[in-house]
Design a protein around this motif. Structure first.
Motif, PDB file in Angstrom:
ATOM      1  N   VAL A  97     -40.413 -32.582 -15.077  1.00  0.00           N
ATOM      2  CA  VAL A  97     -39.332 -32.292 -16.025  1.00  0.00           C
ATOM      3  C   VAL A  97     -39.318 -30.790 -16.333  1.00  0.00           C
ATOM      4  N   GLY A  98     -40.507 -30.240 -16.543  1.00  0.00           N
ATOM      5  CA  GLY A  98     -40.592 -28.795 -16.757  1.00  0.00           C
ATOM      6  C   GLY A  98     -40.176 -27.999 -15.545  1.00  0.00           C
ATOM      7  N   GLU A  99     -40.542 -28.485 -14.374  1.00  0.00           N
ATOM      8  CA  GLU A  99     -40.208 -27.766 -13.138  1.00  0.00           C
ATOM      9  C   GLU A  99     -38.702 -27.689 -12.927  1.00  0.00           C
ATOM     10  N   LEU A 100     -37.997 -28.762 -13.242  1.00  0.00           N
ATOM     11  CA  LEU A 100     -36.552 -28.767 -13.058  1.00  0.00           C
ATOM     12  C   LEU A 100     -35.843 -27.899 -14.091  1.00  0.00           C
ATOM     13  N   CYS A 101     -36.500 -27.633 -15.205  1.00  0.00           N
ATOM     14  CA  CYS A 101     -35.948 -26.690 -16.179  1.00  0.00           C
ATOM     15  C   CYS A 101     -36.181 -25.246 -15.746  1.00  0.00           C
ATOM     16  N   LEU A 102     -37.209 -25.013 -14.939  1.00  0.00           N
ATOM     17  CA  LEU A 102     -37.623 -23.643 -14.644  1.00  0.00           C
ATOM     18  C   LEU A 102     -37.416 -23.222 -13.195  1.00  0.00           C
ATOM     19  N   SER A 103     -37.849 -24.036 -12.227  1.00  0.00           N
ATOM     20  CA  SER A 103     -37.920 -23.526 -10.859  1.00  0.00           C
ATOM     21  C   SER A 103     -36.569 -23.312 -10.181  1.00  0.00           C
ATOM     22  N   PRO A 104     -35.688 -24.329 -10.083  1.00  0.00           N
ATOM     23  CA  PRO A 104     -34.391 -24.050  -9.454  1.00  0.00           C
ATOM     24  C   PRO A 104     -33.573 -23.044 -10.253  1.00  0.00           C
ATOM     25  N   VAL A 105     -33.723 -23.067 -11.574  1.00  0.00           N
ATOM     26  CA  VAL A 105     -33.038 -22.093 -12.424  1.00  0.00           C
ATOM     27  C   VAL A 105     -33.578 -20.695 -12.155  1.00  0.00           C
ATOM     28  N   GLY A 106     -34.893 -20.599 -11.935  1.00  0.00           N
ATOM     29  CA  GLY A 106     -35.493 -19.308 -11.625  1.00  0.00           C
ATOM     30  C   GLY A 106     -35.025 -18.754 -10.294  1.00  0.00           C
ATOM     31  N   LEU A 107     -34.896 -19.628  -9.295  1.00  0.00           N
ATOM     32  CA  LEU A 107     -34.363 -19.189  -7.999  1.00  0.00           C
ATOM     33  C   LEU A 107     -32.961 -18.619  -8.168  1.00  0.00           C
ATOM     34  N   SER A 108     -32.122 -19.342  -8.887  1.00  0.00           N
ATOM     35  CA  SER A 108     -30.751 -18.894  -9.096  1.00  0.00           C
ATOM     36  C   SER A 108     -30.716 -17.603  -9.917  1.00  0.00           C
ATOM     37  N   ALA A 109     -31.508 -17.540 -10.994  1.00  0.00           N
ATOM     38  CA  ALA A 109     -31.532 -16.345 -11.842  1.00  0.00           C
ATOM     39  C   ALA A 109     -31.998 -15.126 -11.060  1.00  0.00           C
ATOM     40  N   THR A 110     -32.925 -15.318 -10.132  1.00  0.00           N
ATOM     41  CA  THR A 110     -33.425 -14.204  -9.331  1.00  0.00           C
ATOM     42  C   THR A 110     -32.315 -13.596  -8.488  1.00  0.00           C
ATOM     43  N   THR A 111     -31.489 -14.441  -7.879  1.00  0.00           N
ATOM     44  CA  THR A 111     -30.384 -13.908  -7.071  1.00  0.00           C
ATOM     45  C   THR A 111     -29.358 -13.200  -7.948  1.00  0.00           C
ATOM     46  N   LYS A 112     -29.245 -13.601  -9.209  1.00  0.00           N
ATOM     47  CA  LYS A 112     -28.273 -12.967 -10.116  1.00  0.00           C
ATOM     48  C   LYS A 112     -28.803 -11.661 -10.694  1.00  0.00           C
ATOM     49  N   LEU A 113     -30.089 -11.611 -11.016  1.00  0.00           N
ATOM     50  CA  LEU A 113     -30.673 -10.452 -11.687  1.00  0.00           C
ATOM     51  C   LEU A 113     -31.188  -9.398 -10.721  1.00  0.00           C
ATOM     52  N   ALA A 114     -31.282  -9.722  -9.430  1.00  0.00           N
ATOM     53  CA  ALA A 114     -31.866  -8.813  -8.446  1.00  0.00           C
ATOM     54  C   ALA A 114     -31.010  -7.570  -8.252  1.00  0.00           C
ATOM     55  N   PRO A 115     -31.604  -6.363  -8.245  1.00  0.00           N
ATOM     56  CA  PRO A 115     -30.865  -5.167  -7.830  1.00  0.00           C
ATOM     57  C   PRO A 115     -30.371  -5.336  -6.391  1.00  0.00           C
ATOM     58  N   ALA A 116     -29.192  -4.842  -6.094  1.00  0.00           N
ATOM     59  CA  ALA A 116     -28.579  -5.065  -4.776  1.00  0.00           C
ATOM     60  C   ALA A 116     -29.454  -4.557  -3.645  1.00  0.00           C
ATOM     61  N   ALA A 117     -30.143  -3.448  -3.838  1.00  0.00           N
ATOM     62  CA  ALA A 117     -30.963  -2.863  -2.777  1.00  0.00           C
ATOM     63  C   ALA A 117     -32.279  -3.595  -2.583  1.00  0.00           C
ATOM     64  N   PHE A 118     -32.592  -4.528  -3.482  1.00  0.00           N
ATOM     65  CA  PHE A 118     -33.879  -5.235  -3.416  1.00  0.00           C
ATOM     66  C   PHE A 118     -33.672  -6.751  -3.439  1.00  0.00           C
ATOM     67  N   SER A 119     -32.588  -7.236  -2.839  1.00  0.00           N
ATOM     68  CA  SER A 119     -32.232  -8.647  -2.988  1.00  0.00           C
ATOM     69  C   SER A 119     -33.309  -9.579  -2.448  1.00  0.00           C
ATOM     70  N   ALA A 120     -33.702  -9.415  -1.180  1.00  0.00           N
ATOM     71  CA  ALA A 120     -34.725 -10.294  -0.610  1.00  0.00           C
ATOM     72  C   ALA A 120     -36.088 -10.027  -1.232  1.00  0.00           C
ATOM     73  N   GLN A 121     -36.366  -8.760  -1.544  1.00  0.00           N
ATOM     74  CA  GLN A 121     -37.667  -8.429  -2.126  1.00  0.00           C
ATOM     75  C   GLN A 121     -37.804  -8.990  -3.547  1.00  0.00           C
ATOM     76  N   THR A 122     -36.704  -9.081  -4.285  1.00  0.00           N
ATOM     77  CA  THR A 122     -36.780  -9.684  -5.610  1.00  0.00           C
ATOM     78  C   THR A 122     -37.063 -11.174  -5.510  1.00  0.00           C
ATOM     79  N   MET A 123     -36.518 -11.825  -4.470  1.00  0.00           N
ATOM     80  CA  MET A 123     -36.869 -13.224  -4.247  1.00  0.00           C
ATOM     81  C   MET A 123     -38.359 -13.344  -3.928  1.00  0.00           C
ATOM     82  N   SER A 124     -38.888 -12.383  -3.187  1.00  0.00           N
ATOM     83  CA  SER A 124     -40.333 -12.368  -2.942  1.00  0.00           C
ATOM     84  C   SER A 124     -41.099 -12.192  -4.242  1.00  0.00           C
ATOM     85  N   LEU A 125     -40.547 -11.379  -5.151  1.00  0.00           N
ATOM     86  CA  LEU A 125     -41.183 -11.181  -6.459  1.00  0.00           C
ATOM     87  C   LEU A 125     -41.219 -12.484  -7.241  1.00  0.00           C
TER      88      LEU A 125
END
Length: 497
Positions: A412-440
């Motif tokens: 239940v906690g994972e579904l509140c955090l993990s897929p949301v975190g994946l999506s938030a990472t793509t939204k918050l990532a600087p354009a020049a560091f898109s794949a690297q922010t996903m690595s972060l």
């Protein structure tokens, strides 16, 4: 990539064809399904392979050592995403990184499938670590490229993608776990290798038609001069590391304990370095800097969450083997089967969460508050283990339903955090560091498991109440603090929800 380039990429992808989502989600869903089948199948039996006696087909290492190896291995798997993200951003592009990563993973599982020594085991681990670093963060990054920036299907798409991950994770312990535990560890590892092969075939055969330009562009390519310089530096560093290892091991300076400490330090220092580089980069805009600051507390929360969740393959796997009634209700349970519980619950609950976020629309909880709920449930998943220990003591076998409840709460906690975190990472990532922010993002898992490598060695049946109680309480306190700070964090996100 610029905003216009991102729009061009998403426009090249067929936008319907997979449950109302872009058709490319089919390719990525099943590529990751087979990769996770191979990974979780291997992981379901790996800890037992390490500490079971040689007479039972294992390597015969001590249990605390096996638990620490599993945590270090898991940390390095996610830490290697740095390499994969950088190579995708600067040289390969995400599509080619996925392909090469799948090949390395398959070779690593084949190395485990060959009966051998501890040395063969470590060779396989190196291959799987490097391969997963290339594949995993870049698959998730391509999912983000399928959608335009304002497409409200994005969170739901990541939830569907996450369900594919867990479908593979659910089947793997049942198939690979049963074969590995009942027949041969090496045959189980061979099945894991076959799963990765199927994933590669599907990815290669459908990517051009379904993914369009997604994954084909290199966001921040190196110039020819930069490539020459970088490859020279990497070659020199590899040579220096090889020499230092060759000297340190015979001298006794590089031991298993010192390596655990080193990985723990790297698990903390590398994310800090990444945040500093992204924040100070001239390619990061003022809005992107604000979003990087907002990402920091989310990252810390994720570290705490994964420190608990990833103990499902270490402490709880050992708990299932040593402290749980395996002959229950007339069924002879395999300890490896318990690792199917986490993905099973996600498969059942993920569609409901995906529907809920879409249904609520702009009324849904903010990203920081979703993260705080994740920490609260993770903490509760450890606190419930206190009850059978309190009632029965350290010497009695525990009803398996307590483990089922613990896995349910953390999911239940994972579904509140993990897929949301994946999506938030793509939204918050600087354009020049898109794949690297996903690595972060995946480095938060690496940091959690690097910490675990130290922590799991403290566990024993005698002190399990203190062990589960302290870790669970810390997670709940952090969740409450994050919930209180959510409005301030949201302001730094500059319009991202």
């Amino acid at each position: 990539m610029t905003d216009s380039t991102k729009e061009k990429v998403s426009a090249s992808v067929p936008q319907t064809g997979f449950f109302g989502h872009p058709r490319g989600l089919f390719t990525l869903f099943f590529t990751e399904f087979w990769e996770r089948f191979s990974y979780y199948g291997m992981r379901a039996i790996l800890v037992y392979y390490i500490y079971y006696e040689v007479s039972r087909g294992g390597l015969g290492l001590p249990e605390p050592t096996a638990l620490a190896i599993m945590s270090i291995y898991g940390s390095l798997v996610y830490m290697s995403g740095i390499i994969g993200g950088w190579l995708a951003d600067r040289i390969l592009g995400t599509s080619r990184a996925i392909f090469y990563g799948g090949i390395l993973i398959m070779l690593g599982h084949l190395a485990l499938a060959v009966p051998g020594t501890v040395y063969m085991f470590f060779i396989s681990m190196v291959l799987i670590v490097l391969g997963t670093g290339l594949l995993k963060p870049n698959v998730s990054s391509v999912v983000g490229e399928l959608y335009s920036e304002k497409d409200e299907r994005r969170d739901a798409g990541f939830s569907i993608f996450y369900m594919g991950i867990n479908l593979g994770g659910f089947l793997a312990p049942l198939v690979v776990g049963t074969v590995g535990m009942d027949y041969s560890f090496h045959l189980g590892f061979a099945i894991a290798a076959a799963g990765m092969f199927l994933g590669l075939v599907l990815f290669v055969s459908t990517r051009k038609k379904y993914l369009g330009l997604a994954g084909t562009l290199v966001p921040n390519p190196l110039s020819p001069q930069e490539k020459k310089k970088v490859f020279g530096i990497l070659g020199l560093c590899a040579a220096i590391i090889a020499v230092l290892v060759a000297i340190a091991i015979p001298a006794g300076a590089l031991t298993f304990d010192s390596f655990i400490t080193l990985v723990g330090i790297l698990g903390i220092l590398i994310p800090i370095a990444y945040f500093v580089v992204m924040y100070k980069s001239s390619k990061t805009t003022a809005v992107e800097r604000s979003r990087v600051l907002a990402y920091i507390p989310l990252f810390i929360a994720s570290v705490m969450f994964w420190a608990i969740q990833e103990q499902g393959s270490t402490i709880l796997a050992n708990y299932a083997d040593q402290r749980t009634q395996l002959n229950w209700a007339g069924i002879e349970l395999s300890p490896a089967w318990f690792q199917s519980l986490n993905p099973l619950f996600i498969i059942v609950l993920a569609p409901a969460f995906a529907w809920l976020w879409v249904k609520l629309g702009r009324r849904q909880p903010t990203i920081p508050r979703k993260f705080s709920f994740g920490l609260l449930f993770a903490g509760l998943s450890f606190l419930v283990i206190l009850l059978p220990a309190y009632w029965g003591g350290p010497d009695s076998l525990v009803n398996p339903l307590w483990l089922v409840l613990s896995y349910f709460l953390v999911v239940v906690g994972e579904l509140c955090l993990s897929p949301v975190g994946l999506s938030a990472t793509t939204k918050l990532a600087p354009a020049a560091f898109s794949a690297q922010t996903m690595s972060l993002w995946f480095l938060s898992n690496a940091a959690g498991q690097a910490i675990n490598a130290q922590v799991v060695q403290l566990y024993s049946a005698e002190n399990e109440m203190a062990y589960f109680g302290i870790i669970g309480a810390v997670s709940i306190v952090l969740g409450i603090l994050l919930f209180a700070a959510a409005p301030k964090i949201q302001n730094f996100m500059q319009g991202v929800r």
